[in-house]
Design an enzyme around this catalytic site. Structure first.
Site, PDB file in Angstrom:
ATOM      1  CG  ASP A 201       2.871   3.370   3.636  1.00  0.00           C
ATOM      2  OD1 ASP A 201       2.714   4.612   3.447  1.00  0.00           O
ATOM      3  OD2 ASP A 201       2.592   2.673   4.584  1.00  0.00           O
ATOM      4  CD  GLU A 202      -0.049  -0.524   4.703  1.00  0.00           C
ATOM      5  OE1 GLU A 202      -0.655   0.523   5.421  1.00  0.00           O
ATOM      6  OE2 GLU A 202       0.188  -1.556   4.991  1.00  0.00           O
ATOM      7  CB  VAL A 203      -2.083   3.863  -2.696  1.00  0.00           C
ATOM      8  CG1 VAL A 203      -3.172   4.888  -2.972  1.00  0.00           C
ATOM      9  CG2 VAL A 203      -0.891   4.683  -2.160  1.00  0.00           C
ATOM     10  CG  PHE A 204      -5.373   0.268   1.769  1.00  0.00           C
ATOM     11  CD1 PHE A 204      -4.733  -1.069   1.420  1.00  0.00           C
ATOM     12  CD2 PHE A 204      -5.241   0.686   3.049  1.00  0.00           C
ATOM     13  CE1 PHE A 204      -3.963  -1.499   2.249  1.00  0.00           C
ATOM     14  CE2 PHE A 204      -4.362  -0.049   3.739  1.00  0.00           C
ATOM     15  CZ  PHE A 204      -3.684  -0.971   3.331  1.00  0.00           C
TER      16      PHE A 204
ATOM     17  CG  HIS B  65      -1.125   5.038   5.511  1.00  0.00           C
ATOM     18  ND1 HIS B  65      -1.960   4.371   6.398  1.00  0.00           N
ATOM     19  CD2 HIS B  65      -0.319   4.207   5.118  1.00  0.00           C
ATOM     20  CE1 HIS B  65      -1.721   3.100   6.522  1.00  0.00           C
ATOM     21  NE2 HIS B  65      -0.792   2.934   5.371  1.00  0.00           N
TER      22      HIS B  65
END
Length: 341
Positions: free
Chosen positions: A265-268, A209
């Site tokens: 979070d959400e380390v795509f 993010h």
């Protein structure tokens, strides 16, 4: 032909087809009138139900203050970040000096070498309101109105995710939105939080993010996958240096805080970049270990601040990592102050 009885009306007996249809028309009209009456009765009933509902909602609205205060009366004492209500002024004074509301003054300078006493949060129930400020952040005057509401509803802290709304300076000024808060605004927000017994927890994204950073050409080379600006490449030394610089500026303006949230979070697309693929080929494809190594460095930097910060982070990525790996990182790699949420 039917023989009419003595009481029969000869006119009725000789009534032709026209008389019968007229009777049927009269019967249909009566039926329609009866149906219309039933509909009106149902509509009146529904109107009464709606009016009662509105009346009950109005009563609840007008008496909400006393109801909320009773409900949260027991949640304002020792369980709040700021301790008992009588300690608020003393706590604010120790940090704010002679500052008074509503005017925001320059931030108080802490004495070098003097470390504030650590506060024990092991038994604290955290009730945070997350303010995600990117895009269209509210004015400070609006926060002045809603902070008392947060406190009244039982919150004891605010989780502030500034992103590009923070007044970055120097090399990081490129990250700042044209509509970003000023340094005076940041101080004012913290003053308002103290006034309403709300702990300020700054949230700084340190892994995923980070579009507000990686969208700039200056930092494009730090992307995990070149096409997407959402996640850092953890293998480039400049990544950690940049994360520390961003954290450093935010933390320097929040020296009254005891917590910091590092996002994570959400380390795509983690593991999809070429550097990560090369690393994974040498480490048995352990993406969880790769993730924890970066987090360890970030936590170590935060733990090195001289006022005893504790670290929060979102837990979705940790769910993909083995318990043994997390315990190993905690035991030997500086994650002792880490709290997943």
């Amino acid at each position: 032909f039917r023989n009419p009885g003595p009481d029969s009306n000869p006119a009725d007996a000789n009534a032709g087809p026209g008389g019968g249809s007229r009777g049927r028309r009269l019967g249909g009209a009566e039926f329609a009138a009866e149906m219309a009456l039933h509909r009106n009765q149902k509509l009146n009933f529904l109107r009464i139900v709606v009016l009662l509902t509105v009346a009950l909602a109005g009563l609840k609205f007008f008496f909400r203050d006393s109801f909320t205060l009773d409900q949260h009366k027991g949640a304002r004492g020792d369980s709040s970040f700021w301790g008992k209500a009588r300690d608020v002024k003393q706590s604010a004074k120790s940090w704010d000096g002679s500052r008074t509301l509503p005017e925001a003054k320059a931030p108080a300078v802490r004495q070098e070498g003097r470390k504030p006493p650590a506060r024990d949060f092991s038994t604290t129930q955290m009730r945070l309101v997350h303010l995600d400020l990117k895009g269209a952040a509210p004015k400070v005057s609006y926060l002045e109105q809603v902070f008392p509401l947060f406190s009244k509803l039982g919150a004891n802290g605010i989780l502030i995710e500034y992103e590009d709304m923070f007044p970055f300076k120097g090399e990081l000024e490129i990250l700042k939105s044209p509509y970003a808060y000023s340094e005076e605004d940041i101080e004012r927000i913290q003053d308002l939080a103290v006034l309403n017994k709300l702990e300020v927890v700054p949230l700084v994204q340190t892994f995923g993010h980070v579009e507000f950073i990686l969208k700039h050409d200056k930092y494009r080379h730090l992307r995990e996958v070149e096409r997407f600006p959402n996640s850092f490449n953890p293998h480039v030394p400049e990544t950690l240096a940049l994360v520390k610089a961003v954290l450093g500026q935010v933390l320097s303006k929040h020296q009254r805080s005891s917590w910091v949230h590092i996002g994570a979070d959400e380390v795509f697309h983690l593991g999809e970049g070429m550097d990560s693929k090369n690393w994974l080929s040498r480490n048995a494809g352990d993406v969880g270990k790769m993730y924890l190594q970066h987090i360890r460095e970030v936590v170590a930097f935060v733990a090195g601040q001289d006022w005893g910060l504790q670290v929060l982070l979102w837990d979705d990525m940790l769910r993909k990592v083995s318990v043994a790996a997390i315990q190993g990182e905690r035991g030997g790699c500086g994650l002792a102050s880490l709290t997943p949420v």
